[in-house]
Design a protein around this motif. Structure first.
Motif, short mmCIF file in Angstrom:
data_model
loop_
_atom_site.label_atom_id
_atom_site.label_comp_id
_atom_site.label_asym_id
_atom_site.label_seq_id
_atom_site.Cartn_x
_atom_site.Cartn_y
_atom_site.Cartn_z
N ARG A 5 -3.76 -0.83 -3.52
CA ARG A 5 -2.77 -1.88 -3.28
C ARG A 5 -1.47 -1.24 -2.77
O ARG A 5 -0.88 -0.38 -3.43
N ILE A 6 -1.03 -1.68 -1.60
CA ILE A 6 0.19 -1.18 -0.97
C ILE A 6 1.29 -2.22 -1.12
O ILE A 6 1.12 -3.38 -0.75
N GLY A 78 1.00 -4.31 -9.29
CA GLY A 78 0.06 -3.21 -9.44
C GLY A 78 0.00 -2.27 -8.25
O GLY A 78 -1.08 -1.95 -7.77
N PRO A 79 1.15 -1.78 -7.78
CA PRO A 79 1.12 -0.95 -6.58
C PRO A 79 0.44 0.40 -6.82
O PRO A 79 0.72 1.09 -7.80
N ASP A 80 -0.48 0.74 -5.93
CA ASP A 80 -1.05 2.09 -5.91
C ASP A 80 -0.25 3.00 -4.99
O ASP A 80 -0.19 4.21 -5.20
N LEU A 81 0.37 2.39 -3.96
CA LEU A 81 1.14 3.15 -2.98
C LEU A 81 2.32 2.29 -2.54
O LEU A 81 2.18 1.08 -2.33
N ILE A 82 3.49 2.90 -2.46
CA ILE A 82 4.65 2.24 -1.87
C ILE A 82 4.92 2.88 -0.51
O ILE A 82 4.96 4.11 -0.39
N LEU A 83 5.08 2.03 0.50
CA LEU A 83 5.48 2.48 1.83
C LEU A 83 6.77 1.77 2.22
O LEU A 83 6.88 0.55 2.06
N SER A 84 7.72 2.53 2.73
CA SER A 84 9.00 1.98 3.17
C SER A 84 9.23 2.38 4.62
O SER A 84 9.09 3.55 4.98
N VAL A 85 9.58 1.39 5.44
CA VAL A 85 9.87 1.66 6.86
C VAL A 85 11.10 0.84 7.25
O VAL A 85 11.03 -0.38 7.37
N TYR A 86 12.22 1.50 7.42
CA TYR A 86 13.48 0.88 7.84
C TYR A 86 13.96 -0.19 6.86
O TYR A 86 14.63 -1.13 7.23
N TYR A 87 13.61 -0.01 5.59
CA TYR A 87 14.16 -0.86 4.54
C TYR A 87 15.59 -0.39 4.28
O TYR A 87 15.84 0.82 4.18
N ARG A 88 16.54 -1.29 4.16
CA ARG A 88 17.95 -0.92 4.18
C ARG A 88 18.56 -0.65 2.81
O ARG A 88 19.68 -0.15 2.73
N HIS A 89 17.87 -1.01 1.73
CA HIS A 89 18.43 -0.82 0.40
C HIS A 89 17.78 0.38 -0.30
O HIS A 89 16.66 0.77 0.02
N ALA A 182 -5.02 9.71 4.38
CA ALA A 182 -4.70 10.77 3.42
C ALA A 182 -3.78 10.25 2.32
O ALA A 182 -3.94 10.61 1.14
N LEU A 183 -2.83 9.37 2.67
CA LEU A 183 -1.96 8.78 1.66
C LEU A 183 -2.76 7.95 0.67
O LEU A 183 -2.55 8.02 -0.55
N LEU A 184 -3.69 7.17 1.18
CA LEU A 184 -4.48 6.30 0.32
C LEU A 184 -5.48 7.08 -0.53
O LEU A 184 -5.95 6.57 -1.56
#
Length: 310
Positions: A5-6, A78-89, A182-184
Motif C-alpha cells: 500500500r502506497i 496502513g501504508p507500506d511505502l510513502i512516496l512524496s513528489v513536490y509536496y510542499r509541507h 526495488a522500493l516496493l
C-alpha cells in the motif's frame, strides 16, 4: 489493487506525472495527500488530484498532516511505502516512521546541491548548465536523506525556469520507473549524501524579483529568466506606485562607459539600462501600477538583495 500500500504525497506536474505512472502500473495507491490550489497563485501546471479521484482514490488536502488526528488517519491507511513528489509541507518523523518499506521523496535538483524550495528557479538564477531530479530517503532534515537514484539534463543559458522545468520533468518519472520495484521490495540502493557539497535555499517570494542594477549583466539576466512568466517576474520601480516589469531582456552589446552609475537609463527607445559591468536592454517591459515616462539619463533605484535572494 494488490501489492504494498502506497500513500502518495504530491502536487504540481511532477507529482501528477509520478502518480500517473503508479496508476498505469496498477500499483496500490491507498490515498493521495495534496494541496488546495493557493488563492492568487498562477496554476500553470497539472496537479494529481483529478487522476486520483478518477480512480476512486481518497484525496486529502490538510494544511498540516502533523497533528494527532491526521497521524491517526494516515496510520489507519496502513501504508507500506510513502512516496512524496513536490509536496510542499513538511512530513513529520512520526509519519515517516510508519511504513515498513520507508518513506522516499523526489526532489527537483541533483542533490546534495539545491536542497530546499524552488530548486529549478534557484539553479537558473545561478546560471547552472545542468539540473535534475533525485529520489532519496526522507529524514528529519529536508532533502538530506540517502540518495536512491538521480538523473540530470542539460539546460541552455537562455532557458527560463519554466523551460528548464519542462526539460527536467521527465527525469522524475524515469527515476521512479527505474526504482519503484526495488522500493516496493525493500531493496532500493541507498548512498549517503556528501554534506561537504550540500547547498540549501529558501522559498522565493515575488519581492525577490526586484532588480539590483549594481549586479552584473549576467546576474540580472539570470534573474529575469529565473522568474519570467509564469512566475511573478523581475521588476524595478522608477517612481513610487509604479513598477516596471522586466519580462525579458538581452545583454547589450556595448560596455557601460566608465563613471556611469548602475541603473542609469542609457536609452529610452530601445530601453537600455546600465548594470554593474555593462548594460541590459529590456525587450519585454510591462507596467504594474501607473506607467511613468522613462528618459535617458534618469536613474532607476538600486535594491539591496534580500536575504533569500543572495
Amino acid at each position: 489493487m494488490n501489492g504494498p500500500r502506497i500513500v502518495f504525497f504530491g502536487y504540481s506536474e511532477a507529482g501528477s506525472e509520478c502518480l500517473d505512472l503508479l496508476l498505469a502500473r496498477g500499483d496500490h495507491v491507498a490515498a493521495l495527500f495534496t494541496h488546495e490550489d493557493a488563492a492568487g497563485e498562477n496554476i500553470w501546471f497539472r496537479t494529481p488530484a483529478a487522476s486520483a479521484r478518477a480512480r476512486g482514490i481518497p484525496v486529502f488536502a490538510p494544511g498540516s498532516v502533523n497533528t494527532p488526528e491526521w497521524r491517526d488517519r494516515i496510520a489507519s491507511l496502513g501504508p507500506d511505502l510513502i512516496l512524496s513528489v513536490y509536496y510542499r509541507h513538511i512530513i513529520g518523523t512520526r509519519i515517516l516512521a510508519m511504513p515498513r518499506l520507508g518513506a522516499f521523496n523526489i526532489h527537483g535538483s541533483l542533490l546534495p546541491r539545491y536542497r530546499g524550495r524552488a530548486p529549478v528557479n534557484w539553479a537558473v538564477l545561478h546560471g547552472e548548465p545542468r539540473i535534475g531530479m533525485t529520489l532519496h530517503r526522507m529524514t528529519a532534515r529536508a532533502d538530506a536523506g540517502a540518495i536512491v537514484d538521480q538523473e540530470g539534463v542539460d539546460i541552455g543559458p537562455r532557458d527560463t525556469a519554466a523551460e528548464a522545468f519542462r526539460k527536467v520533468l521527465p527525469c522524475a518519472t524515469r527515476v521512479l520507473a527505474r526504482q519503484i520495484d526495488a522500493l516496493l521490495a525493500g531493496r532500493a540502493p541507498e548512498t549517503p549524501q556528501d554534506e561537504t557539497l550540500a547547498t540549501t535555499f529558501g522559498a522565493r517570494r515575488p519581492e525577490d524579483g526586484r532588480i539590483d542594477w549594481r549586479r552584473t549583466t549576467a546576474q540580472i539576466f539570470n534573474l529575469v529568466r529565473a522568474v519570467a512568466d509564469p512566475f511573478p517576474g523581475a521588476f524595478t520601480e522608477p517612481a513610487p506606485g509604479s513598477r516596471l516589469m522586466v519580462w525579458w531582456a538581452e545583454p547589450a552589446a556595448a560596455p557601460r562607459a566608465p563613471g556611469v552609475v548602475p541603473g542609469t537609463i542609457l536609452s529610452a527607445a530601445p530601453l537600455v539600462v546600465a548594470t554593474g559591468d555593462g548594460a541590459l536592454e529590456i525587450t519585454r517591459p510591462g507596467w504594474a501600477g501607473a506607467a511613468v515616462p522613462l528618459r535617458s539619463g534618469a536613474l532607476l533605484p538600486f535594491a539591496a538583495p534580500s536575504p533569500s535572494s543572495v
